[in-house]
Structure formats: structure tokens, C-alpha cells
Motif scaffolding. Structure first.
Motif, PDB file in Angstrom:
ATOM      1  N   SER A 146       2.686   4.431  -1.362  1.00  0.00           N
ATOM      2  CA  SER A 146       2.082   5.394  -2.283  1.00  0.00           C
ATOM      3  C   SER A 146       3.082   6.493  -2.628  1.00  0.00           C
ATOM      4  CB  SER A 146       0.836   6.002  -1.624  1.00  0.00           C
ATOM      5  OG  SER A 146       0.362   7.074  -2.399  1.00  0.00           O
TER       6      SER A 146
ATOM      7  N   ARG B 156      -6.518 -10.656   1.560  1.00  0.00           N
ATOM      8  CA  ARG B 156      -5.824 -10.973   0.322  1.00  0.00           C
ATOM      9  C   ARG B 156      -4.307 -10.761   0.471  1.00  0.00           C
ATOM     10  NH1 ARG B 156      -8.054  -7.696  -4.331  1.00  0.00           N
ATOM     11  NH2 ARG B 156      -6.073  -6.625  -4.547  1.00  0.00           N
TER      12      ARG B 156
ATOM     13  N   ILE C 290      -0.724  -1.490  10.122  1.00  0.00           N
ATOM     14  CA  ILE C 290      -1.052  -0.108  10.501  1.00  0.00           C
ATOM     15  C   ILE C 290      -2.541   0.165  10.239  1.00  0.00           C
ATOM     16  CG2 ILE C 290      -0.690   2.309   9.822  1.00  0.00           C
ATOM     17  CD1 ILE C 290       2.280   1.732   9.560  1.00  0.00           C
ATOM     18  N   ALA C 291      -3.082  -0.452   9.218  1.00  0.00           N
ATOM     19  CA  ALA C 291      -4.475  -0.186   8.815  1.00  0.00           C
ATOM     20  C   ALA C 291      -5.455  -0.333   9.980  1.00  0.00           C
ATOM     21  CB  ALA C 291      -4.876  -1.141   7.698  1.00  0.00           C
ATOM     22  N   SER C 292      -6.414   0.559  10.024  1.00  0.00           N
ATOM     23  CA  SER C 292      -7.515   0.491  10.996  1.00  0.00           C
ATOM     24  C   SER C 292      -8.713  -0.135  10.306  1.00  0.00           C
ATOM     25  CB  SER C 292      -7.885   1.897  11.464  1.00  0.00           C
ATOM     26  OG  SER C 292      -6.769   2.548  12.004  1.00  0.00           O
TER      27      SER C 292
ATOM     28  N   ASN D 110      -4.338  -1.499  13.538  1.00  0.00           N
ATOM     29  CA  ASN D 110      -4.677  -0.215  14.135  1.00  0.00           C
ATOM     30  C   ASN D 110      -3.499   0.343  14.923  1.00  0.00           C
ATOM     31  OD1 ASN D 110      -6.400   1.915  14.801  1.00  0.00           O
ATOM     32  ND2 ASN D 110      -7.182   0.874  16.616  1.00  0.00           N
ATOM     33  N   ILE D 111      -2.333   0.347  14.281  1.00  0.00           N
ATOM     34  CA  ILE D 111      -1.122   0.809  14.969  1.00  0.00           C
ATOM     35  C   ILE D 111      -0.387   1.876  14.164  1.00  0.00           C
ATOM     36  CG2 ILE D 111      -0.778  -1.378  16.161  1.00  0.00           C
ATOM     37  CD1 ILE D 111       1.414  -2.077  14.151  1.00  0.00           C
TER      38      ILE D 111
ATOM     39  N   ASN E 196       2.908  -1.616  -4.811  1.00  0.00           N
ATOM     40  CA  ASN E 196       1.804  -0.802  -5.320  1.00  0.00           C
ATOM     41  C   ASN E 196       1.516  -1.266  -6.751  1.00  0.00           C
ATOM     42  OD1 ASN E 196       0.573   1.440  -6.878  1.00  0.00           O
ATOM     43  ND2 ASN E 196       0.721   2.562  -4.930  1.00  0.00           N
ATOM     44  N   PRO E 197       0.262  -1.596  -7.045  1.00  0.00           N
ATOM     45  CA  PRO E 197      -0.039  -2.172  -8.362  1.00  0.00           C
ATOM     46  C   PRO E 197       0.031  -1.166  -9.512  1.00  0.00           C
ATOM     47  CG  PRO E 197      -2.022  -2.066  -6.995  1.00  0.00           C
ATOM     48  CD  PRO E 197      -0.904  -1.569  -6.157  1.00  0.00           C
ATOM     49  N   LYS E 198      -0.012   0.152  -9.180  1.00  0.00           N
ATOM     50  CA  LYS E 198      -0.127   1.125 -10.265  1.00  0.00           C
ATOM     51  C   LYS E 198       1.123   1.959 -10.504  1.00  0.00           C
ATOM     52  CE  LYS E 198      -3.599   2.855  -8.154  1.00  0.00           C
ATOM     53  NZ  LYS E 198      -4.749   3.548  -7.604  1.00  0.00           N
TER      54      LYS E 198
ATOM     55  N   VAL F 243      -2.774  -0.879   3.284  1.00  0.00           N
ATOM     56  CA  VAL F 243      -3.925  -0.845   2.379  1.00  0.00           C
ATOM     57  C   VAL F 243      -5.177  -0.883   3.248  1.00  0.00           C
ATOM     58  CG1 VAL F 243      -2.894  -1.876   0.323  1.00  0.00           C
ATOM     59  CG2 VAL F 243      -3.783  -3.363   2.133  1.00  0.00           C
ATOM     60  N   PRO F 244      -6.303  -0.397   2.742  1.00  0.00           N
ATOM     61  CA  PRO F 244      -7.519  -0.425   3.543  1.00  0.00           C
ATOM     62  C   PRO F 244      -7.861  -1.856   4.005  1.00  0.00           C
ATOM     63  CG  PRO F 244      -7.812   0.976   1.621  1.00  0.00           C
ATOM     64  CD  PRO F 244      -6.498   0.291   1.452  1.00  0.00           C
TER      65      PRO F 244
ATOM     66  N   GLY G 181       0.842  -1.196   0.000  1.00  0.00           N
ATOM     67  CA  GLY G 181       0.000   0.000   0.000  1.00  0.00           C
ATOM     68  C   GLY G 181       0.875   1.242   0.000  1.00  0.00           C
TER      69      GLY G 181
ATOM     70  N   LYS H 100      -0.143  10.601   2.237  1.00  0.00           N
ATOM     71  CA  LYS H 100      -0.714   9.292   2.530  1.00  0.00           C
ATOM     72  C   LYS H 100       0.199   8.526   3.482  1.00  0.00           C
ATOM     73  CE  LYS H 100      -3.720   8.062  -1.267  1.00  0.00           C
ATOM     74  NZ  LYS H 100      -4.107   6.959  -2.148  1.00  0.00           N
TER      75      LYS H 100
HETATM   76  N1  ACO Z   1      -1.478  -4.017  -2.822  1.00  0.00           N
HETATM   77  C1  ACO Z   1      -0.696  -2.936  -2.801  1.00  0.00           C
HETATM   78  N2  ACO Z   1      -1.166  -1.688  -2.881  1.00  0.00           N
HETATM   79  C2  ACO Z   1      -2.484  -1.531  -2.941  1.00  0.00           C
HETATM   80  C3  ACO Z   1      -3.369  -2.606  -2.976  1.00  0.00           C
HETATM   81  C4  ACO Z   1      -2.813  -3.911  -2.906  1.00  0.00           C
HETATM   82  N3  ACO Z   1      -3.555  -5.003  -2.910  1.00  0.00           N
HETATM   83  N4  ACO Z   1      -4.593  -2.143  -3.073  1.00  0.00           N
HETATM   84  C5  ACO Z   1      -4.512  -0.803  -3.095  1.00  0.00           C
HETATM   85  N5  ACO Z   1      -3.223  -0.434  -3.032  1.00  0.00           N
HETATM   86  C6  ACO Z   1      -2.648   0.911  -3.018  1.00  0.00           C
HETATM   87  C7  ACO Z   1      -3.566   1.966  -3.456  1.00  0.00           C
HETATM   88  O1  ACO Z   1      -3.658   2.048  -4.847  1.00  0.00           O
HETATM   89  C8  ACO Z   1      -2.934   3.182  -2.842  1.00  0.00           C
HETATM   90  O2  ACO Z   1      -1.843   3.634  -3.605  1.00  0.00           O
HETATM   91  P1  ACO Z   1      -1.969   4.985  -4.529  1.00  0.00           P
HETATM   92  O3  ACO Z   1      -1.849   6.127  -3.565  1.00  0.00           O
HETATM   93  O4  ACO Z   1      -0.826   4.877  -5.440  1.00  0.00           O
HETATM   94  O5  ACO Z   1      -3.298   4.924  -5.197  1.00  0.00           O
HETATM   95  C9  ACO Z   1      -2.358   2.656  -1.554  1.00  0.00           C
HETATM   96  O6  ACO Z   1      -2.346   1.242  -1.666  1.00  0.00           O
HETATM   97  C10 ACO Z   1      -3.189   3.015  -0.343  1.00  0.00           C
HETATM   98  O7  ACO Z   1      -4.540   2.692  -0.565  1.00  0.00           O
HETATM   99  P2  ACO Z   1      -5.692   3.788  -0.451  1.00  0.00           P
HETATM  100  O8  ACO Z   1      -6.947   3.127  -0.883  1.00  0.00           O
HETATM  101  O9  ACO Z   1      -5.302   5.045  -1.107  1.00  0.00           O
HETATM  102  O10 ACO Z   1      -5.782   3.966   1.104  1.00  0.00           O
HETATM  103  P3  ACO Z   1      -5.314   5.176   2.025  1.00  0.00           P
HETATM  104  O11 ACO Z   1      -3.877   5.441   1.861  1.00  0.00           O
HETATM  105  O12 ACO Z   1      -6.221   6.308   1.882  1.00  0.00           O
HETATM  106  O13 ACO Z   1      -5.557   4.519   3.453  1.00  0.00           O
HETATM  107  C11 ACO Z   1      -4.907   3.183   5.297  1.00  0.00           C
HETATM  108  C12 ACO Z   1      -5.033   3.275   3.796  1.00  0.00           C
HETATM  109  C13 ACO Z   1      -3.869   4.199   5.783  1.00  0.00           C
HETATM  110  C14 ACO Z   1      -4.443   1.819   5.681  1.00  0.00           C
HETATM  111  C15 ACO Z   1      -6.288   3.530   5.914  1.00  0.00           C
HETATM  112  O14 ACO Z   1      -7.228   2.624   5.423  1.00  0.00           O
HETATM  113  C16 ACO Z   1      -6.272   3.410   7.396  1.00  0.00           C
HETATM  114  O15 ACO Z   1      -6.538   2.381   7.977  1.00  0.00           O
HETATM  115  N6  ACO Z   1      -5.968   4.545   8.103  1.00  0.00           N
HETATM  116  C17 ACO Z   1      -5.877   4.580   9.520  1.00  0.00           C
HETATM  117  C18 ACO Z   1      -4.483   4.241   9.988  1.00  0.00           C
HETATM  118  C19 ACO Z   1      -4.356   4.511  11.456  1.00  0.00           C
HETATM  119  O16 ACO Z   1      -4.714   5.552  11.912  1.00  0.00           O
HETATM  120  N7  ACO Z   1      -3.841   3.524  12.228  1.00  0.00           N
HETATM  121  C20 ACO Z   1      -3.898   3.582  13.654  1.00  0.00           C
HETATM  122  C21 ACO Z   1      -2.799   4.335  14.221  1.00  0.00           C
HETATM  123  S1  ACO Z   1      -3.063   4.695  15.899  1.00  0.00           S
HETATM  124  C22 ACO Z   1      -3.509   6.334  15.935  1.00  0.00           C
HETATM  125  O17 ACO Z   1      -4.614   6.582  16.068  1.00  0.00           O
HETATM  126  C23 ACO Z   1      -2.469   7.330  15.828  1.00  0.00           C
END
Ligand code: ACO
Length: 700
Positions: free
Chosen positions: A21, A84, A100-102, A131-132, A48-50, A77-78, A19, A26
């Protein structure tokens, strides 16, 4: 704990960021940038796939495309993609996931969270989070997180359940000058938990003090085990001390247990030092990461000011290390380094005239003296002295003794020069604080560590003269009949564990009641025996001090009448006839099955002491008689047992044995007993024993 797997997760040689970017702002961008900025020396694989390239690094469409080995994968990634990518990481042979994802358990998606862990485990991977914030390690130049930078370097490791707090502590480690080698965010603890972290950090060569921010433990017993086994100081700040268990509790013990007292007890049993608040966590971490534990009771304070000396004296009492007068030889020697009007007692007041030429020899002498177990040096800034000069004098004095197993803490009170001098001291391994009570508190932590370690490592031996099978037989019968346990049955179980219960027998007729009373011997007590009436006194179901057959008959009838009036359809087994225990000191024992720590026991004085003052203490069971004995001294009412106001001391030794046996009972039968109590328990004079007058067991 699979040490090698956790090593791969926490000290990875190659990291994939799934994930990653190229888009600034991000998290997937920040993690890659942080790894580069922290000068991480291992391989960094953005996934990153793109995007073909991120921050100059070649990206891969999937972790499966990475040419080399990958130890850890940071998942950014979300959450909906978590399964997957976990599957792909498993196939790749990744050792651990830093999720890290929440969007998992914290928002009710428990199933997704456990599926992710199950998938990971299928491939032998461990999961940190979700969630870290991530992980930070100075010794590995590894900032695999979205915290701004690596922490101020030092010897402690922080493990935090709160990500935000970790980030805040990361930044403030610089302003406070408290150094950390590692900071690890563990969030939802879907897999890797505090116990794992303590096990792993105990083996980490760069960690000298394990600092924990805990909201709630999952497997309390595993944590206690890990902490007991650890050879390094552990300090915990526990938040959210609420009545989580209290609502469902049916007994005194249950409602008292909810107040966080079991956490307190567990930390003490595990040898974990407590932090009172965030500031205190920093202050105590500094001392525990730089100084050895304080064995013994004698703290010496050396000062150039009376005021800070008195403040330190007050603090010493508050933090469990009250000052004592220094022995004559110490006083005689220290008098050489102060004017006529100084004081060498303790605190030793070198007076405002003191410069390095007095500080240095007095610190050297006091630190080396066998009577002194810990030294606190205070200094107030004066116009005639240079704080840095004093600091260097203190350090030179300590070094010249060659002593490494005795602690020193320092407080300089003054301006910028003092701050600079204290920084220098900390850099040179001496914890320094800007207020005298903080230096004393830090010494208190070093003392607490030594004390609780000693307790945590005492051996525990089971009593073998117990009859668990007999106890289980009674429980099975009660369960088969789907009813509450009666007093007589409860007492029989207590007796099976060698607990001294009052002679208690069941009568089902007036004549039998008289016969039993005569066998037991007058005076006796009559009590209703009904599984439907737990609070017997409230139902008018207790008559005490019955002295004749006529009184037995009258009481028998009256109790039956009262019981029927109280609950018409109560299942009445009869009337219990019990010996009337002579007067003594009333205490209460209780047990709960704590959701975090399992079977735990409580001790307190009976009556108003427990009901109004809530003067009780807890331990996670089992406990040795020595640990039980310590409990007896922890309550405010302890002097009553020790023999206050001319009373003879109570039989504390027997009481400690009773408490230890009782704890064994609630552990052995922990799968079936929900709560229990023994109330009142009468404690007699030393050598005269203990009598459990009433006992109650509530099954799960
Ligand atoms: N494999 C690899 N990369 C992928 C995949 C995959 N299967 N699918 C998507 N991606 C890419 C996306 O294309 C994107 O890249 P891009 O910017 O080039 O388009 C990248 O992965 C990230 O995906 P996004 O959909 O853009 O997600 P985003 O970055 O907005 O959010 C995140 C992802 C950060 C994990 C979010 O979902 C999340 O959980 N945020 C909360 C994190 C957090 O706060 N953690 C707790 C900490 S504790 C505290 O509170 C401080």
C-alpha cells in the motif's frame, strides 16, 4: 523438510508484497518500506490492483503480472482474499508464503487456514504463519516484516510463536547487546512449524544458536527428532505450562503429566536447553551463540571481590555446576598473582588490589589448565583499575592459550565503564553480564547443553524378546467385549513385554481360590476382579496377608459382599489370588498418551511421594535403560533408592530395565493404550529384582 523450498521462503532472492500500500501506517506500506530501509538486495515487487507506484517502486496488479521469478510472497491482504492470492502465487511458481494477515485459526477460521495450506501444497509451496510479523535477516539485509528494524546483529536466530514478543525482542536486542542474525515469526504454524525451523536453521551458515519462544508444539515427536539431529545449541523458553491434558486424565500419571513436566522431559531428551524467563532467554542465547559447550564438571571462578565470589558460588550450586576446590598446582600458580591475604582455592580471590597484571596471567593459566572445564571471571569496579583494561587483559589471556573448545563467561559489576567494557567483550566473543549469578547461569547453560546433548545422542535399542501379538490379542478381546481391562489381562500384557509381574491368577469359586492359593504359596492377597471396579481398595475389594485356606474362604466371601455393596450391578469375573510380595521399596510407573508428544512414561516413589509430594519425573517413550537410570536419580526421593539411612541400595539396574521395557510397551501399543500404571512396584535390594504387584491398562 524440503530444504530448497524453505530456502526460497526464508532467504528469498525476490519478494512480492501482496497487499502493498502507498498509505503510510498500513502494514502493506511498512513491509515495502522495511525492505527498502534494510537495503534488501533482491527484487521487491509490490502488488496492488489500484496504485501504480509505491515508495518509488513499480507495482503490479497481480503477482502473475510480475516479469521475473518470485521466491517469497508476503501476504498482507485481509484473510478473505487469502485463497485467491495463494492460488495466484501457486500459478506464478512462488516457493513460499509469508502470511502476515490475521483472521484464520486464531479466530476459529480453521477451515480457511487449512484450505490455504492445501492450496499452497498443491503447488509445492510452504506457508509461514498466518498471523505473523514476518521474517528478519541481517545476513540477507531482509526485513520482510512490520517490526521496526533488523535486530542487533549477531549469531543467534530467534523463532517465535508470538509476533508481539518478537518485535519486543527485536528492539531490546540493542539495549541488551544480544545479537541475532535472524528473527522468524511462525504464528499459527499452519504449515511450517518448530521442527521445520530447527531443521532449516541447523543448515543455515549464519546461525550458531537457535533460540525458541514456544507456546505449544504441534508435532512434539518431530520437534524432538529435529532437535536431536541438530548440530547447534537450541534454547527454548516455554510458556503456558498449564494442565491442558490433566482434565481428561483418569489416573495419577495423567493429572501429574499436565503440569508441563512432559515438555521439560522432551526438551531434556532432545538436548534443548531451557530458559527460565525472557531475561534468561537473552542471557543464555548470548552464551550459547558465542561460546562452546562446557564438557566436564569443573568450573573455576576468578574474582577481585569476595562478595561476588560467594554469590557466584551459590549460583554455581543452583545451576548444576557446584564449585570444587582447585587442585594444588592451580592454587600454587594462582597464588603468584595475589597478595598474601588472597585465596587461590575456588573462587580464586585476587583481591581488590588486582589489576590487569594479575588478572591476565591468572586467567591465562586457569583457562589453559586441563582441570578447568569452564572459567567464570568476575570483576568489581575499583578506583585503581580500568574496566576496559581488565576486559582487554581477559581477552588477551584467552586468545594466548589458543583454546577454542572451552567456555568462558564474565561478569563486571560497576558503572558505565563496566558496561562499555562488557560491550567490548561481547563484541569480541566473550559473553559478559552485570551480575555474577548471570555469568554462572550462562556457564550452567553451556554445561546443560553438553550434558543434554550427550543424553540426546545415546543409542536406543529395542527389546526383541517381547510378544506384541499376544498383547494385541488380549486387547482385541477386551475391545470386542466393550469393557475395561481386568488386572489379570493387564498383567498378561505386561508379562508379554518381559515385565516381572507378581503371580496373579483368577478364581471363580471358593474351592478354586483355595487351590490357587496353595499352588502360589501362602501368604496370598485376594482382590476383586471386575472391569467395573477400578479402585479396588475403595470398594473393600482387597485382603492382604491371607495365610490359611479358612482365611481364603472368609476373604473370598467378604470381598464379594463388599463389591456388591459398592456397585450392585458390577460385572464380577471372580477373585484374583496373588502372591504376597515381600516388603521392599514401593515405586510407581505410569504412562499417558500426551496430546503433543504421544506415549510418555512417569516414574516416582509410591505412596505419599507421588500423591502428596508429586515427586515424579517423565520421559517421552521409548527410553533406553541408561535414560531410565537417569530418571531414577532425578526425583527428590532418589537417595531412598540409593540406600539411605543404612538401608541397602535398591536394584536400580533392574528397575531401569523394567522402565525401559514398560516404555517400549506403551509405544508399541500407543495406538490403543490411553493410560496405564504399575502401582505399586516393589524394588528389592541390588540383584534381588523388582516385582510389579498391581498393573492397570486403560484403553483408548
Ligand atoms: N491483491 C493485492 N492487493 C490487494 C488485493 C489483492 N487481491 N486486494 C486488496 N488489495 C490491497 C488493498 O487495496 C489495500 O491497498 P490500498 O491501501 O492501496 O487500498 C491493501 O491491499 C491492503 O488491504 P486493506 O483492505 O486496506 O487491508 P489492511 O491493510 O487494512 O489490512 C492486513 C490487511 C494487515 C493483512 C489485516 O487484515 C491484518 O490481518 N492485520 C493483522 C496483522 C497482524 O497483526 N498479524 C499478526 C502479527 S503478530 C502480532 O500480534 C504483533
Amino acid at each position: 523438510m524440503d530444504y530448497e523450498v524453505l530456502n526460497g521462503l526464508l532467504r528469498p532472492k525476490a519478494i512480492a508484497i501482496i497487499g502493498a500500500s502507498a498509505q503510510e501506517g498500513k502494514i502493506g506500506y511498512t513491509v515495502v518500506k522495511n525492505l527498502i530501509d534494510s537495503k534488501y538486495e533482491g527484487a521487491i515487487y509490490p502488488i496492488n490492483p489500484k496504485t501504480p507506484e509505491i515508495l518509488g517502486l513499480k507495482t503490479y496488479k497481480s503477482v502473475l503480472d510480475v516479469p521475473g521469478e518470485v521466491d517469497a510472497a508476503v501476504i498482507v491482504v485481509p484473510a478473505r482474499f487469502a485463497l485467491r492470492v495463494t492460488e495466484e502465487c501457486g500459478k506464478k511458481g512462488v516457493k513460499g508464503l509469508i502470511v502476515i494477515a490475521s483472521g484464520f485459526g486464531e479466530v476459529g477460521k480453521h477451515e480457511l487456514e487449512s484450505q490455504m495450506v492445501e492450496t499452497a501444497h498443491r503447488y509445492g509451496m510452504r506457508v509461514l504463519g498466518p498471523n505473523i510479523v514476518g521474517i528478519l535477516s541481517n545476513s540477507d539485509n531482509n526485513n520482510a516484516s512490520f517490526a521496526p528494524f533488523l535486530p542487533f546483529p549477531g549469531k543467534a536466530a530467534l523463532v517465535s510463536q508470538s509476533g508481539a514478543l518478537l518485535i519486543a525482542m527485536d528492539a531490546s536486542s540493542y539495549t541488551r547487546g544480544v545479537g541475532f542474525d535472524k528473527m522468524i515469526s511462525i504464528g499459527n504454524m499452519s504449515d511450517v512449524n518448530f521442527g521445520d525451523m530447527v531443521d532449516w536453521l541447523d543448515n543455515d551458515e549464519n546461525t550458531f544458536c537457535i533460540s525458541l519462544y514456544i507456546e505449544g508444539l504441534q508435532d512434539g515427536r518431530n520437534f524432538i527428532r529435529a532437535a536431536k539431529e541438530a548440530g547447534k545449541p537450541i534454547i527454548a523458553l516455554k510458556s503456558g505450562v498449564s494442565a491442558h491434558g490433566a482434565a481428561a486424565a483418569a489416573s495419577h500419571t495423567g493429572s501429574l503429566a499436565g503440569s508441563g513436566k512432559i515438555y521439560e522431559a522432551a526438551f531434556e531428551q532432545a538436548g534443548v536447553v531451557r530458559a527460565a524467563n525472557l531475561n534468561n532467554l537473552f542471557d543464555r542465547t548470548l552464551a550459547l551463540s558465542l561460546q562452546p559447550p562446557m564438557h566436564g564438571e569443573n568450573v573455576m571462578v576468578i574474582t577481585n571481590g569476595g562478595g561476588v565470589g560467594v554469590l557466584a558460588t551459590d549460583a554455581a550450586e543452583r545451576y548444576g555446576i557446584p564449585l570444587r576446590f582447585a587442585p594444588d598446582d592451580v592454587q600454587t600458580e594462582l597464588k603468584k598473582y595475589m597478595p598474601e591475604f588472597g585465596s587461590a582455592k575456588n573462587p580464586a580471590d585476587l583481591t581488590g588490589m588486582a589489576g590487569r597484571e594479575w588478572y591476565e596471567p591468572s586467567v591465562k593459566y586457569a583457562f589453559a589448565h586441563p582441570w578447568v572445564n569452564g572459567l567464570v571471571v568476575l570483576y568489581c569496579e575499583t578506583a585503581m583499575t580500568d574496566p576496559m583494561d581488565i576486559a582487554q587483559g581477559i581477552k588477551a589471556a584467552v586468545d594466548s592459550t589458543g583454546i577454542k573448545d572451552k567456555p568462558i563467561t564474565v561478569s563486571f559489576v560497576g558503572g558505565e565503564k563496566c558496561d562499555a567494557a562488557m560491550r567490548w567483550l561481547v563484541e569480541n566473543g566473550i559473553p559478559a553480564y552485570n551480575a555474577p549469578d548471570l555469568a554462572v547461569n550462562a556457564m550452567g547453560a553451556l554445561h546443560e547443553y553438553a550434558e543434554s546433548r550427550a543424553q540426546a545422542t545415546t543409542a536406543y535399542e529395542r527389546y526383541t524378546d517381547v510378544d506384541e501379538a499376544a498383547a494385541r490379542k488380549i486387547i482385541e478381546k477386551v475391545r470386542a467385549e466393550n469393557r475395561n481391562m481386568t488386572e489379570v489381562e493387564s498383567k498378561d500384557i505386561f508379562r508379554a513385554y518381559g515385565l516381572p509381574v507378581a503371580d496373579t491368577r483368577l478364581a471363580t469359586s471358593e474351592d478354586e481360590a483355595v487351590a490357587l492359593a496353595e499352588t502360589i504359596g501362602y501368604p496370598v492377597v485376594l482382590k476383586i476382579a471386575s472391569p467395573d471396579i477400578l479402585h479396588k481398595s475403595d470398594a473393600g475389594g482387597v485382603k492382604v496377608n491371607i495365610k490359611t485356606a479358612e482365611e481364603v474362604r472368609a476373604a473370598y466371601q467378604e470381598i464379594l459382599k463388599n463389591a456388591k455393596a459398592y456397585k450392585a450391578d458390577a460385572d464380577i469375573h471372580g477373585i484374583v489370588i496373588q502372591e504376597m510380595a515381600p516388603w521392599g521399596t514401593e515405586v510407581i510407573l505410569g504412562s499417558v498418551n500426551d496430546p503433543t508428544f504421544g506415549p510418555s512414561v512417569m516414574f516416582g516413589l509410591g505412596g505419599i511421594f507421588v500423591e502428596i509430594l508429586k515427586d515424579v519425573t517423565f520421559r517421552v517413550a521409548p527410553i533406553s535403560p541408561a535414560q531410565a537410570y537417569k530418571m531414577l536419580s532425578e526425583i527428590k526421593g532418589a537417595p531412598i533408592l540409593a540406600g539411605a539411612r543404612g538401608e541397602a541400595p535398591r536394584d536400580r539396574e533392574k528397575l531401569a530395565e523394567v522402565l525401559s521395557r514398560y516404555a517400549q510397551m506403551v509405544v508399541d501399543l500407543g495406538d490403543v493404550i490411553a493410560e496405564s500404571d504399575a502401582n505399586p512396584v516393589i524394588v528389592y535390594e541390588e540383584g534381588a529384582g523388582v516385582n510389579i504387584v498391581d498393573a492397570r491398562i486403560i484403553l483408548k
